[in-house]
Write a protein that holds these residues in place. Structure first.
Motif, PDB file in Angstrom:
ATOM      1  N   ALA A  32      50.585  71.965  28.712  1.00 47.24           N
ATOM      2  CA  ALA A  32      49.458  72.220  27.809  1.00 47.24           C
ATOM      3  C   ALA A  32      49.571  71.440  26.509  1.00 47.24           C
ATOM      4  CB  ALA A  32      49.367  73.709  27.502  1.00 47.24           C
ATOM      5  N   LEU A  33      50.747  70.932  26.205  1.00 52.26           N
ATOM      6  CA  LEU A  33      50.952  70.234  24.942  1.00 52.26           C
ATOM      7  C   LEU A  33      50.494  68.788  25.052  1.00 52.26           C
ATOM      8  CD1 LEU A  33      51.956  70.060  22.074  1.00 52.26           C
ATOM      9  CD2 LEU A  33      54.270  69.650  22.958  1.00 52.26           C
ATOM     10  N   THR A  34      49.395  68.495  24.422  1.00 54.98           N
ATOM     11  CA  THR A  34      48.864  67.136  24.373  1.00 54.98           C
ATOM     12  C   THR A  34      48.484  66.833  22.931  1.00 54.98           C
ATOM     13  OG1 THR A  34      46.572  67.849  24.738  1.00 54.98           O
ATOM     14  CG2 THR A  34      47.911  67.363  26.702  1.00 54.98           C
ATOM     15  N   ILE A  35      48.266  65.562  22.663  1.00 57.70           N
ATOM     16  CA  ILE A  35      47.815  65.185  21.323  1.00 57.70           C
ATOM     17  C   ILE A  35      46.455  65.807  21.033  1.00 57.70           C
ATOM     18  CG2 ILE A  35      47.032  63.231  19.932  1.00 57.70           C
ATOM     19  CD1 ILE A  35      49.349  61.623  21.038  1.00 57.70           C
ATOM     20  N   ARG A  36      45.590  65.860  22.026  1.00 59.60           N
ATOM     21  CA  ARG A  36      44.273  66.481  21.842  1.00 59.60           C
ATOM     22  C   ARG A  36      44.421  67.969  21.510  1.00 59.60           C
ATOM     23  NH1 ARG A  36      39.220  65.172  22.963  1.00 59.60           N
ATOM     24  NH2 ARG A  36      39.899  63.252  23.973  1.00 59.60           N
ATOM     25  N   ARG A  37      45.314  68.658  22.232  1.00 65.32           N
ATOM     26  CA  ARG A  37      45.495  70.090  21.993  1.00 65.32           C
ATOM     27  C   ARG A  37      46.068  70.327  20.595  1.00 65.32           C
ATOM     28  NH1 ARG A  37      45.818  74.404  20.696  1.00 65.32           N
ATOM     29  NH2 ARG A  37      46.526  76.323  21.745  1.00 65.32           N
ATOM     30  N   LEU A  38      46.999  69.503  20.171  1.00 63.15           N
ATOM     31  CA  LEU A  38      47.585  69.645  18.840  1.00 63.15           C
ATOM     32  C   LEU A  38      46.541  69.319  17.768  1.00 63.15           C
ATOM     33  CD1 LEU A  38      50.111  70.257  17.171  1.00 63.15           C
ATOM     34  CD2 LEU A  38      50.729  67.824  17.355  1.00 63.15           C
ATOM     35  N   ALA A  39      45.706  68.334  18.020  1.00 58.81           N
ATOM     36  CA  ALA A  39      44.646  67.986  17.073  1.00 58.81           C
ATOM     37  C   ALA A  39      43.678  69.155  16.900  1.00 58.81           C
ATOM     38  CB  ALA A  39      43.905  66.745  17.552  1.00 58.81           C
TER      39      ALA A  39
END
Length: 226
Positions: A32-39
């Motif tokens: 689930a950890l992606t740059i999009r999710r963190l953004a």
């Protein structure tokens, strides 16, 4: 209200980003950890994070470094080398235990991050004090660290769903599967079904795991000296 540049800069502090990325990994898993999710968690566009992380691998490396940053190595003492080594391994496991879903990321950062390098150097120093050559200390240290990472990432029950009801349902199903085995054919497995599925004490689980690693290291020396 549109956030000011200073507010945005604060939200995108690299240390805070790594901490929040680790929180996502802990709660939802590395998938689930992606740059999009963190953004999304920081209410910015993904492009805003590419100033800090070139891709997901770079993000995962930052998470591994963040875990190792919590490693509090004990100060050297006049205890025997193996007792001090156990203290180092205790400290390593203590840093990893809160993060079973992400602990494996540390394996690739130990010889990169300052905290990892400090642990590696101290571990090898103690192993050479015990009688290993530098090369053997490197191999023994590497295999020991790998064993402890696996101890954390495979802690029974740790990677179940975080929802208490769903988690307990999953564990109950696993217990039932073992309980359904023939007690005549598998007397020990069925007798210890609860412990096999989930340790009665996680502290005991980790203490035993570290004991096994240290005892194994001493055993290697004993065999070589015989």
């Amino acid at each position: 209200m549109t956030p000011t540049s200073s507010q945005t800069s604060k939200r995108l502090d690299p240390a805070l980003l790594a901490t929040n990325a680790l929180a996502i990994a802990d709660a939802e898993g590395l998938e689930a950890l992606t740059i999009r999710r963190l953004a999304q968690a920081h209410d910015v566009t993904p492009m805003a994070l590419y100033r800090h992380f070139s891709d997901k691998d770079d993000l995962l490396a930052a998470v591994g470094d963040r875990i190792l940053a919590d490693l509090a190595l004990p100060e050297p003492t006049d205890q025997p080398w193996d007792a001090q080594l156990r203290g180092v391994l205790d400290a390593f496991v203590a840093a990893l235990r809160p993060h079973p879903k992400a602990a494996g990321l540390t394996l690739f950062r130990i010889l990169v991050s300052p905290a990892g390098l400090a642990m590696a150097e101290r571990t090898m120093e103690l192993l050479t004090q015990g009688g290993f050559s530098a090369d053997d200390a490197a191999e023994v240290g590497r295999q020991s660290i790998c064993s402890l990472i696996t101890l954390v990432t495979t802690e029974p029950g740790a990677n179940e769903d975080t929802d208490p009801v769903t988690r307990e349902d999953a564990l109950r199903g696993k217990r039932a599967a073992l309980a359904a085995l023939s007690p005549h054919r598998y007397p020990l497995i069925t007798a210890a079904a609860d412990t096999l599925i989930c340790p009665t004490s996680t502290d005991r689980y980790y203490a035993l795991g570290i004991d096994l690693v240290v005892a194994g290291i001493r055993g290697v020396l004993t065999v070589r000296e015989a």
